[in-house]
Enzyme design. Structure first.
Site, PDB file in Angstrom:
ATOM      1  N   GLU A 279      45.024  42.503  50.180  1.00 38.33           N
ATOM      2  CA  GLU A 279      46.324  43.009  49.739  1.00 38.33           C
ATOM      3  C   GLU A 279      46.765  44.212  50.578  1.00 38.33           C
ATOM      4  O   GLU A 279      47.930  44.316  50.957  1.00 38.33           O
ATOM      5  CB  GLU A 279      46.251  43.377  48.243  1.00 38.33           C
ATOM      6  N   GLU A 282      47.858  42.958  53.779  1.00 41.40           N
ATOM      7  CA  GLU A 282      49.180  42.343  53.645  1.00 41.40           C
ATOM      8  C   GLU A 282      50.267  43.416  53.617  1.00 41.40           C
ATOM      9  O   GLU A 282      51.312  43.277  54.264  1.00 41.40           O
ATOM     10  CB  GLU A 282      49.225  41.498  52.357  1.00 41.40           C
ATOM     11  N   CYS A 299      47.952  40.596  40.672  1.00 38.52           N
ATOM     12  CA  CYS A 299      46.646  40.466  40.010  1.00 38.52           C
ATOM     13  C   CYS A 299      46.798  40.023  38.567  1.00 38.52           C
ATOM     14  O   CYS A 299      45.891  39.457  37.977  1.00 38.52           O
ATOM     15  CB  CYS A 299      45.906  41.791  39.965  1.00 38.52           C
ATOM     16  N   SER A 319      52.797  39.821  46.216  1.00 38.64           N
ATOM     17  CA  SER A 319      51.717  39.605  47.173  1.00 38.64           C
ATOM     18  C   SER A 319      51.237  38.166  47.031  1.00 38.64           C
ATOM     19  O   SER A 319      51.203  37.622  45.935  1.00 38.64           O
ATOM     20  CB  SER A 319      50.582  40.578  46.866  1.00 38.64           C
ATOM     21  N   LYS A 358      44.416  35.116  31.533  1.00 40.48           N
ATOM     22  CA  LYS A 358      43.473  34.592  32.529  1.00 40.48           C
ATOM     23  C   LYS A 358      43.059  33.163  32.190  1.00 40.48           C
ATOM     24  O   LYS A 358      42.697  32.395  33.063  1.00 40.48           O
ATOM     25  CB  LYS A 358      42.238  35.496  32.624  1.00 40.48           C
ATOM     26  N   GLU A 361      45.828  31.315  33.714  1.00 42.56           N
ATOM     27  CA  GLU A 361      45.758  31.376  35.182  1.00 42.56           C
ATOM     28  C   GLU A 361      44.709  30.399  35.717  1.00 42.56           C
ATOM     29  O   GLU A 361      44.936  29.684  36.688  1.00 42.56           O
ATOM     30  CB  GLU A 361      45.408  32.796  35.624  1.00 42.56           C
ATOM     31  N   GLU A 366      47.780  25.582  41.070  1.00 37.13           N
ATOM     32  CA  GLU A 366      47.538  26.198  42.383  1.00 37.13           C
ATOM     33  C   GLU A 366      46.089  26.642  42.526  1.00 37.13           C
ATOM     34  O   GLU A 366      45.617  26.915  43.629  1.00 37.13           O
ATOM     35  CB  GLU A 366      48.422  27.442  42.575  1.00 37.13           C
ATOM     36  N   CYS A 503      44.480  46.720  32.064  1.00 39.01           N
ATOM     37  CA  CYS A 503      43.511  45.784  31.469  1.00 39.01           C
ATOM     38  C   CYS A 503      42.659  46.415  30.371  1.00 39.01           C
ATOM     39  O   CYS A 503      42.153  45.712  29.499  1.00 39.01           O
ATOM     40  CB  CYS A 503      42.600  45.224  32.544  1.00 39.01           C
TER      41      CYS A 503
END
Lengths: 573, 157
Positions: A279, A282, A299, A319, A358, A361, A366, A503
């Site tokens: 990251e 990037e 994230c 990102s 999560k 996710e 993907e 978190c």
């Protein structure tokens, strides 16, 4: 101005503009509440907090009534207690009464209230609600039958997260909470953050269970069961076992996971370091080559889905990095599988996250390559605690152990990912090195620390002044995105976390997480950062090794294949 | 653009720069033109007013006047006013739901019948009364339901 009021024949002082509830709690007194939410405008809907005020004919709700000078209040008169008791009895009258089978048995506010008010018989019996369980979501299970209509989930979804996936539907005794057109949560705008679970007083909202499948896999001899845990887990687990908030349980947790039968124990903070390598590279690439700015972190899967739905004109700003959970999953099933000579399909990869999103996710298409998903199952902090108890492990009596090498070794920059501002700080530390070739003299970036919903700072990297903003709670993100759309251009990098505070206050954290607990967890993470020797992701020797032996260089071909992804617009319905 | 979408857009064009206070008039207008509030229309209203669709659904379900299913060719209104109630409209409603195999607010699969409960039709002398596309059926009982609907079905054949 100070006011003097009389509460239960004691004189106390209160501030002008405070509610009765504020005044009581400042003086160490409490009245029970249900619909009240700290920091949000009171609704006075549940009427649990009623008190008697001299000269007033009706009972008044302490949460919404401002104090007046000379007010005489009785918080526990016979009339007040009777009234509160009746409210709870009415709530219980159509409740399923299956406490023994309920997820929230022992952590249920309705149970606590009926215990506190000493309700020992069913005085009022009503028709039981018959609603279908909503199991459509990958993350959250809704059981409207257990709902007492306090409305806290609706409010957190609207006012904190700006999502409004759920709302009161219908009228009168037929009111219940549902999505638009009674679709399942999976078809709604729900971003799976799980903040609704955190505020639900009963078992009407809970995470989707992954324990049963993991249990079966642990018993499967040909499977190599691998586990990773997020940075915030070790500082959040303590309360589940009656230990002080924020206590770092990392060593005990490693030991407990091995006792349960996990073959390898890895630390997601390692892949958080990896995320930073990618990251920060990037970011540097975008800054130096005129790429799309401001760059925004990706994230947080709650934020990513929210952006796809509500901020899709900003998707290019996100990102392309996968989250640490997914990066670790991808590395486990490629690099680790290769070095240990295990077929990827024989690896069952579990992650322990402070997060319900999560779970969503992990199932995104993907995140699945050739039928093999990066991560196979996700446990929340609560589920981990449940599993530790299920396996009869007394975690307090364990001898601390280390995580497995190499994917269990981290820098402290990866560890602070667990708190709002942590990703930003870790990225700045590495970006500074990538741009100037020198380490930061002072590693802390104080401006992005703390539990505020929005933090802004200017950081000098070489000759460049970098503008950074950290927001948590998606409502704050919405406001920031609007500012950018309206032309604000002094920001280079933005960190967004869906849960307020990051978190450490995730939707998968122990029930009953309060401000004190969140603060203790944050301080614990920064304390680890203070004491650790390696404070920069790029200085983690195993990260260097991973690039040397396997990945090549950040943003290289292999990284793109394994560690990066893309996001796209989702229709809202 | 579908036919329905065109109508929805035409209606919304009549409410430029509208705020949330225009929600109910817009929904009423939608229902008047479409016969019901389609999912599509609610989503378009939500974009127009910058309000979450769930909020609009919440408001619309609060009021009895809004329906969410396309009305059938024959719209059945069952009176549940006091006089009809006393003379057994609850069992009449049960019987109709059984006969049509739908619940109140729904439309049969063949789109022939839709069912609605109304508070009082104002024909208490005929209680219990039901109205099918404005045609009144007086003093109905569980035994007469089958015949009434048979009659309408026969008209279609």
């Amino acid at each position: 101005m100070n006011l003097t009021i009389e509460v239960n024949n004691n004189i106390i002082t209160a501030n002008q503009g405070d509610t009765i509830l504020d005044a009581l709690s400042q003086n160490g007194m409490t009245v029970p509440t249900l619909c009240h939410m700290k920091g949000l405008f009171p609704t006075g809907a549940c009427r649990m907090c009623v008190v008697e005020v001299e000269g007033r004919r009706n009972l008044v709700t302490a949460c919404s009534e401002p104090v007046l000078d000379g007010m005489k209040i009785k918080t526990h008169s016979a009339r007040v207690i009777e009234s509160r008791k009746t409210i709870v009895e009415l709530l219980l009258s159509n409740h399923p009464d299956d406490c023994l089978y309920c997820e929230r048995n022992g952590s249920c506010e309705l149970q606590d209230l009926s215990e506190d008010l000493h309700i020992r018989e069913r005085r009022i019996s009503g028709q039981k609600n018959k609603y279908k369980l909503d199991v459509s979501s990958a993350s959250i299970v809704r059981d409207p039958a257990k709902c007492i209509l306090c409305g806290r989930c609706v409010r957190v979804c609207e006012e904190i997260e700006g999502v409004s996936a759920i709302e009161f539907v219908g009228r009168g005794s037929k009111t219940f909470i549902d999505t638009s057109f009674n679709h399942g949560l999976n078809l709604s705008t729900c971003v799976n953050c799980g903040q609704c679970i955190m505020v639900c007083p009963t078992g009407a909202l809970k995470e989707k269970d992954h324990i049963s499948e993991i249990k079966d896999m642990l018993a499967e001899p040909e499977k190599t069961v691998v586990v990773q845990y997020a940075p915030s887990i070790s500082v959040s687990l303590a309360e589940e076992f009656g230990l002080p908030s924020g206590q770092n349980m990392i060593g005990l947790m490693n030991a407990a996971l091995r006792r349960m039968g996990f073959n390898y124990v890895f630390d997601t903070s390692f892949s958080a370091d990896l995320t930073i390598m990618e990251e920060a590279s990037e970011l540097v690439h975008r800054v130096q080559n005129g790429g799309k700015l401001p760059m925004i972190t990706s994230c947080c899967p709650g934020w990513v889905k929210y952006a796809e739905e509500f901020q899709h004109d900003m998707i290019e700003n996100l990102s392309s990095c996968k989250s640490p959970q997914q990066m670790m999953g991808a590395i486990i099933k490629s690099y680790f599988a290769e070095t240990e000579n295990i077929a990827p399909e024989n690896i069952y990869s579990v992650s322990i996250m402070p997060c319900t999103a999560k779970k969503f996710e992990q199932q995104r298409e993907e995140m699945i390559q050739n039928g093999i998903s990066d991560v196979d199952a996700v446990l929340t902090t609560r589920e981990l605690a449940r599993m530790i108890r299920l396996y009869g492990i007394d975690i307090t009596k364990m001898e601390p152990e280390l995580a497995d090498s190499p994917l269990g070794t981290r820098s402290s920059a990866g560890k602070i990912f667990g708190t709002s501002g942590g990703v930003m700080e870790a990225a700045i530390r590495s970006a500074h090195y990538f741009i100037t070739g020198k380490e930061m003299v002072k590693f802390q970036v104080k401006g992005v620390r703390g539990l505020e919903g929005r933090k802004e700072a200017k950081v000098n990297i070489g000759e460049m002044e970098v503008g950074v903003v950290v927001v948590s709670g998606l409502k704050n993100a919405e406001i920031l995105m609007e500012e950018i759309r309206n032309g604000r251009n002094d920001i280079h990098f933005i960190e967004v976390m869906a849960c307020p505070g990051g978190c450490i206050n995730g939707g998968g954290q122990p029930i009953g997480t309060d401000d004190e607990a969140i603060k203790a967890r944050m301080l614990s993470l920064y304390d680890i950062d203070e004491k650790d020797a390696i404070k920069m992701s790029h200085k983690n020797p195993y990260i260097k090794e991973l690039y040397d032996k396997f990945l090549g260089k950040p943003l290289g071909h292999k990284s793109h294949e394994l560690l990066h992804t893309h996001y796209q617009k989702r229709d809202i319905n | 653009m579908s036919y329905m979408k065109t109508i929805v857009q035409e209606i919304l064009d009549q409410y430029p720069n509208a705020g949330r206070d225009s929600l109910i008039p817009i929904l009423q207008h939608m229902q008047e033109k479409l016969g019901f509030l389609s999912e599509e229309s609610v989503i378009e209203v939500s974009k127009h007013l910058k309000m979450p669709a769930s909020k609009i659904f919440g408001v619309a379900t609060f009021y009895n006047q809004f329906r969410f299913n396309q009305p059938g060719k024959y719209h059945v209104q069952v009176c549940r006013g006091t006089a009809c109630h006393v003379l057994g409209s609850a069992t009449v409603l049960d019987e109709i739901e059984k006969n049509l195999k739908i619940k109140t607010g729904q439309t049969t699969k063949d789109k022939l019948f839709s069912l609605e409960v109304v508070a009082c039709i104002g024909a208490c002398g005929l209680a219990p009364v039901i109205s099918i596309n404005g045609e009144f059926h007086a003093k109905v009982g569980t035994e007469s339901i089958k015949g009434i609907f048979e009659d309408y079905r026969n008209r279609e054949e």
